[in-house]
Design an enzyme around this catalytic site. Structure first.
Site, PDB file in Angstrom:
ATOM      1  CE  LYS A  85      -4.124  -1.604   2.360  1.00 20.01           C
ATOM      2  NZ  LYS A  85      -4.390  -1.656   3.892  1.00 20.01           N
ATOM      3  N   GLY A 119       8.900  -6.953   8.396  1.00 16.39           N
ATOM      4  CA  GLY A 119       8.986  -8.231   8.805  1.00 16.39           C
ATOM      5  C   GLY A 119       8.743  -9.067   7.176  1.00 16.39           C
ATOM      6  N   GLY A 158       7.469  -1.104  10.832  1.00 16.03           N
ATOM      7  CA  GLY A 158       6.729   0.460  10.975  1.00 16.03           C
ATOM      8  C   GLY A 158       7.795   1.528  11.954  1.00 16.03           C
TER       9      GLY A 158
HETATM   10  P1  AMP Z   1       3.216  -4.490   3.220  1.00 14.03           P
HETATM   11  O1  AMP Z   1       2.887  -5.093   4.447  1.00 14.03           O
HETATM   12  O2  AMP Z   1       2.365  -3.177   2.786  1.00 14.03           O
HETATM   13  O3  AMP Z   1       4.810  -4.138   3.449  1.00 14.03           O
HETATM   14  O4  AMP Z   1       2.913  -5.227   2.074  1.00 14.03           O
HETATM   15  C1  AMP Z   1       3.838  -6.582   2.043  1.00 14.03           C
HETATM   16  C2  AMP Z   1       3.105  -7.508   1.002  1.00 14.03           C
HETATM   17  O5  AMP Z   1       2.895  -6.632  -0.187  1.00 14.03           O
HETATM   18  C3  AMP Z   1       3.671  -8.866   0.760  1.00 14.03           C
HETATM   19  O6  AMP Z   1       2.872  -9.891   1.184  1.00 14.03           O
HETATM   20  C4  AMP Z   1       3.734  -8.974  -0.422  1.00 14.03           C
HETATM   21  O7  AMP Z   1       3.376 -10.390  -1.155  1.00 14.03           O
HETATM   22  C5  AMP Z   1       2.804  -7.843  -1.141  1.00 14.03           C
HETATM   23  N1  AMP Z   1       3.013  -7.334  -2.473  1.00 14.03           N
HETATM   24  C6  AMP Z   1       4.284  -7.059  -3.202  1.00 14.03           C
HETATM   25  N2  AMP Z   1       4.107  -6.809  -4.495  1.00 14.03           N
HETATM   26  C7  AMP Z   1       2.505  -6.857  -4.588  1.00 14.03           C
HETATM   27  C8  AMP Z   1       1.955  -6.720  -5.640  1.00 14.03           C
HETATM   28  N3  AMP Z   1       2.394  -6.331  -6.922  1.00 14.03           N
HETATM   29  N4  AMP Z   1       0.484  -6.978  -5.715  1.00 14.03           N
HETATM   30  C9  AMP Z   1      -0.044  -7.292  -4.498  1.00 14.03           C
HETATM   31  N5  AMP Z   1       0.839  -7.488  -3.325  1.00 14.03           N
HETATM   32  C10 AMP Z   1       1.985  -7.215  -3.315  1.00 14.03           C
END
Ligand code: AMP
Length: 394
Positions: free
Chosen positions: A201, A351, A374
């Site tokens: 996100k 993580g 975070g």
């Molecule tokens: P966050 O917790 O926001 O750092 O997101 C980490 C997660 O983002 C991991 O579980 C990844 O699998 C996911 N992620 C990475 N690239 C993508 C993508 N292109 N589309 C959807 N999820 C993704």
């Protein structure tokens, strides 16, 4: 300078140590014990100096009675007993007579682990909202408080700030090490300095993006969050992740920092997200409506490599693809390979990124893997960290 555990006379004292034992547990089995191992230095030090050691930690999120069953810290007590070669007494409550009696009976060097602090969240989120009476209650169980949970250092919880407000307090070795290693990124980092940001996100990282872009030379954007930027740049992103309400923010950033924000030029797409997904390599402009972008493509890896090769400092938070599934691991793997071949000071935080580094066996080639996602971002942003600020000064 903040007080550390070394600044206290520990002998015979009841020392409460806030650890981060938020480890993945499946059916009572700990899947990754690295956070437990990372806390051993402080616990061993306290025992060596004849303290009575009382451990606190959160584990997962507790919203229902049902959540309690799979988020008990009992398996952590068992694991700790093995690692410390000393029986760690587990108390299956967060307050009450049983806990108080167990503490009253402690001898020097004994170790007690109290049940998951977030069990207190079922009753009005007392832990997560830093209920003052809860912090006071936990504080009265000990003489000294040591905060060694870097992962929650940016949060105001009863089990950190709440206790700090009521006891002499210091930091443990893990937090001290995190501050030392992350400070190299905030105090005149060696240039060129490149940051890789990924994960799902944009909204989670808005503060970081607008702040770190002023400090780093380049910001390479991958992962799910790249697609909101690509949409803002006018590309069709098919069915990829997109946060519509963040498009304006992304546009503003792209206008303001056209040479600093580096976006993917090709991506790996699929129409379904699973181990057997059929993938396509797509340049921007080629993504079909039903396709989801799930990794950066090989040409993007080449472009990113150019920004990384001669760097002196690299920070990375968030995988650049859906790395949990084989078809979408390549970008994250390749970037790990690239950064570990540079001469740069490399820090990986969060993580998921830390897990990717260890899953793909790069953990020993990275200068520092932060235990906090975070928390490391908040530290780099330079925003206030109340539970660190509240620690006594030397
Ligand atoms: P966050 O917790 O926001 O750092 O997101 C980490 C997660 O983002 C991991 O579980 C990844 O699998 C996911 N992620 C990475 N690239 C993508 C993508 N292109 N589309 C959807 N999820 C993704």
């Amino acid at each position: 300078m903040k007080k550390t555990i070394k600044d206290f006379e520990l002998s015979g004292k009841k020392v409460i140590i806030r650890c981060d034992f938020n480890v993945p547990i499946e059916n009572g089995v700990i899947k990754d014990d690295s956070r437990i191992k990372a806390s051993l230095k402080t616990i061993r030090y306290a025992r060596k100096h004849n303290a009575k050691v009382i451990l606190l930690s959160h584990l997962g999120r507790i919203k229902t009675e049902e959540d309690k069953k799979k988020n008990t810290l009992k398996p952590v007590a068992e694991k700790l007993s093995v690692l410390l070669r000393k029986k760690v007494k587990f108390i299956d409550q967060t307050r009450g007579e049983k806990l108080e009696n167990a503490i009253a009976q402690m001898k020097d060097k004994d170790v007690i682990l109290i049940e998951n602090t977030r069990f207190e969240d079922l009753d009005g989120k007392k832990e997560s909202n830093n209920d003052p009476s809860l912090g006071k209650y936990w504080a009265h169980l000990g003489d000294i408080f040591i905060n060694d949970a870097f992962g929650t250092i940016h949060r105001c919880h009863a089990s950190n700030l709440g206790i700090e407000n009521n006891l002499p307090s210091g930091i443990g070795f893990l937090v001290e090490n995190e501050i030392k290693k992350l400070s190299k990124l905030t105090n005149n980092p060696k240039k060129p300095y490149t940051i890789i940001l990924g994960g799902s996100k944009v909204s989670d990282k808005i503060g970081v993006i607008s702040n770190l872009i002023t400090k780093a030379d380049y910001l390479l954007i991958g992962g799910g969050m790249a697609f909101t930027f690509l949409k803002a740049a006018g590309f069709n992103i098919g069915s990829s992740l997109c946060e519509k309400e963040k498009i304006d923010f992304c546009k503003e950033m792209l206008d303001k920092y056209p040479n600093k924000l580096i976006l993917p030029i090709d991506v790996i797409t699929a129409t379904e997200i699973n181990e057997n997904a059929k993938t396509q390599e797509r340049f921007l402009g080629e993504i079909e409506e039903e396709e989801i972008g799930l990794d950066i493509g090989p040409k993007t890896v080449e472009v990113f490599k150019q920004y990384l090769d001669d760097c002196k400092t690299i920070f990375w938070n968030g995988p650049v693809g859906y790395f949990e599934l084989k078809p979408f691991q390549n970008g994250t793997k390749q970037l790990l390979d690239i950064i570990t071949q540079t001469k740069a000071y490399t820090v990986v935080g969060g993580g998921d990124t830390a897990r990717a580094a260890s899953d793909f066996n790069y953990q020993n080639k990275i200068s520092h893997i932060s235990t906090g996602g975070g928390a490391s971002l908040a530290f780099l942003e330079g925003i206030k960290l109340p539970s660190l600020d509240a620690i006594d000064e030397k």
